[in-house]
Motif scaffolding. Structure first.
Motif, PDB file in Angstrom:
ATOM      1  N   GLN A   1       0.835  -1.204   0.000  1.00 34.25           N
ATOM      2  CA  GLN A   1       0.000   0.000   0.000  1.00 34.25           C
ATOM      3  C   GLN A   1       0.862   1.243   0.000  1.00 34.25           C
ATOM      4  O   GLN A   1       1.863   1.338   0.715  1.00 34.25           O
ATOM      5  CB  GLN A   1      -0.907   0.000   1.235  1.00 34.25           C
ATOM      6  N   SER A   2       0.481   2.237  -0.788  1.00 32.20           N
ATOM      7  CA  SER A   2       1.225   3.489  -0.863  1.00 32.20           C
ATOM      8  C   SER A   2       1.166   4.218   0.467  1.00 32.20           C
ATOM      9  O   SER A   2       0.128   4.254   1.136  1.00 32.20           O
ATOM     10  CB  SER A   2       0.638   4.372  -1.964  1.00 32.20           C
TER      11      SER A   2
ATOM     12  N   ILE B   1      -1.652   6.800   1.061  1.00 30.48           N
ATOM     13  CA  ILE B   1      -3.030   6.420   1.375  1.00 30.48           C
ATOM     14  C   ILE B   1      -3.258   6.507   2.873  1.00 30.48           C
ATOM     15  O   ILE B   1      -2.516   5.916   3.663  1.00 30.48           O
ATOM     16  CB  ILE B   1      -3.340   5.004   0.869  1.00 30.48           C
TER      17      ILE B   1
ATOM     18  N   ASN C   1      -4.931   5.642   6.313  1.00 26.62           N
ATOM     19  CA  ASN C   1      -5.658   4.560   6.971  1.00 26.62           C
ATOM     20  C   ASN C   1      -6.725   5.148   7.883  1.00 26.62           C
ATOM     21  O   ASN C   1      -6.516   6.185   8.517  1.00 26.62           O
ATOM     22  CB  ASN C   1      -4.697   3.688   7.782  1.00 26.62           C
TER      23      ASN C   1
ATOM     24  N   ASN D   1      -7.324   0.092   6.981  1.00 28.89           N
ATOM     25  CA  ASN D   1      -8.655   0.483   6.530  1.00 28.89           C
ATOM     26  C   ASN D   1      -9.650  -0.642   6.808  1.00 28.89           C
ATOM     27  O   ASN D   1      -9.275  -1.818   6.847  1.00 28.89           O
ATOM     28  CB  ASN D   1      -8.647   0.821   5.045  1.00 28.89           C
TER      29      ASN D   1
END
Length: 296
Positions: free
Chosen positions: A195-196, A199, A201, A283
Motif C-alpha cells: 500500500q502506498s 493512502i 488509513n 482500513n
C-alpha cells in the motif's frame, strides 16, 4: 511469490470464507498466488504468522451481536511481532445443520461459542431443552452428525454444501444484521499489499496496561484523545491474567498512526501507561467492496 494464509479451520468456517474473499482480491488485483492453511484454533492461527509458518492470518475480532472475540485480542497482546494490515466486515448467516427429521428430536447442539451466543434467543425459543456444547469452530463438530442423529451444528450454508450435509433451519441468527469484523494480520514491518504511504488509513488499534489501579488511571489516557479531537470507535478491557482486578485496555481510534495528532497522542500516552502496544493502522472494508474492486 506464493502467500500462505492461515485461518481457523477446518474448511467451511466463516474465517475461511473471509480469507477466500481476501484471496480472490489479492489474486485478481495484486496478482499474488495464495494457499489457505487451516488451523484448529484462533491462537494457533496467529502463532503461525508469528513463527513464520504463514505470511498472513485472517481472524475474527468482533461481532455485531456478541461483541469481541477475546481469543483474538488476547493472543495479539501476547505476540509482539504482529500487525494489522486490513479489516474486513462480512455478513454472517447461521444455519442449523442436522440429520434429525424435526427440531423436536434434537438433544444436542454444537458450535463455536460465538455462534451459539449469536443464536441464543433462537435456541431458547425453539430448542429450550437441548444441551449446548461449545467447540473450537463452527465446522469442527460436523463430522459427528452422521453418527449422532439427534445432534445439530450451527454453521454456515457453505459448510453444509461443502460437506454435503442437510440444513434443517436456515437463518438462526437472533438479529438479521449480523456482521463480523475480521483482521488480516502479518508480521510487523511487512506490507503484503504494498500500500502506498500516501493512502490514509482510517483506523489504528492499540492496547495498554496502566501502572496501578488508582482513580483516574484510565481517564487520563482517554483524555489525551479527547483533547486532540481523536474519536474512539471501540474500547474494552481484558484481564491481564496476572492478578484479579488488573486489566488491559484495547482501543480502536479513527485516525492513522502516521498523522501528527496521533503521533502526539502516542507520545503523551507513554506518561500514563505501563505497556503500550500499537497493533497497526489499516482500513476497514465491507467484503462487497473487495468484490466491486475485483469486478470493476
Amino acid at each position: 511469490m506464493t502467500l500462505l494464509i492461515a485461518h481457523l479451520g477446518p474448511p467451511g468456517t466463516y474465517a475461511e470464507q473471509a480469507a477466500l474473499l481476501y484471496v480472490n482480491w489479492l489474486q485478481k488485483i495484486k496478482g499474488l498466488e495464495t494457499i489457505l492453511c487451516p488451523y484448529p484454533s484462533i491462537a494457533q492461527t496467529l502463532r503461525a504468522v508469528a513463527q513464520g509458518a504463514a505470511q498472513l492470518a485472517v481472524v475474527p475480532v468482533e461481532n455485531s451481536i456478541e461483541g469481541s472475540v477475546s481469543m483474538t485480542i488476547d493472543t495479539l497482546w501476547q505476540l509482539d511481532t504482529l500487525q494489522i494490515q486490513l479489516a474486513l466486515v462480512m455478513p454472517i448467516v447461521h444455519t442449523l445443520i442436522s440429520y434429525a427429521q424435526s427440531l423436536e428430536s434434537i438433544k444436542t447442539v454444537y458450535s463455536h461459542p460465538q455462534a451459539l451466543a449469536q443464536c441464543q434467543g433462537w435456541l431458547e425459543r425453539f430448542l429450550p431443552s437441548v444441551q449446548l456444547i461449545p467447540t473450537n469452530s463452527t465446522t469442527e463438530p460436523l463430522q459427528k452428525l452422521e453418527q449422532e442423529t439427534t445432534a445439530a451444528v450451527i454453521s454456515s450454508q457453505r459448510a453444509a454444501q461443502l460437506y454435503n450435509l442437510p440444513i434443517l433451519v436456515d437463518g438462526t441468527n437472533d438479529y438479521p444484521e449480523n456482521c463480523t469484523r475480521f483482521w488480516v494480520v502479518s508480521q510487523a514491518n511487512v506490507s503484503i499489499t504494498n500500500q502506498s504511504s500516501a493512502i490514509r488509513n482510517s483506523h489504528t488499534s492499540l492496547a495498554f496496561s496502566v501502572p496501578a489501579n488508582v482513580p483516574g488511571a484510565l481517564v487520563k489516557p482517554l483524555q489525551i484523545f479527547a483533547r486532540l479531537g481523536i474519536n474512539l470507535s471501540r474500547i474494552e478491557s481484558r484481564p491481564t491474567k496476572r492478578s484479579l482486578g488488573e486489566y488491559l485496555f484495547f482501543i480502536d481510534v479513527e485516525a492513522d498512526a502516521r498523522e501528527a495528532q496521533m503521533q502526539s497522542a502516542l507520545q503523551q500516552l507513554n506518561a500514563y501507561t505501563e505497556i503500550l502496544k500499537i497493533f497497526g493502522s489499516y482500513n476497514v472494508l465491507p467484503v462487497n467492496t473487495l468484490d466491486q474492486e475485483v469486478s470493476g
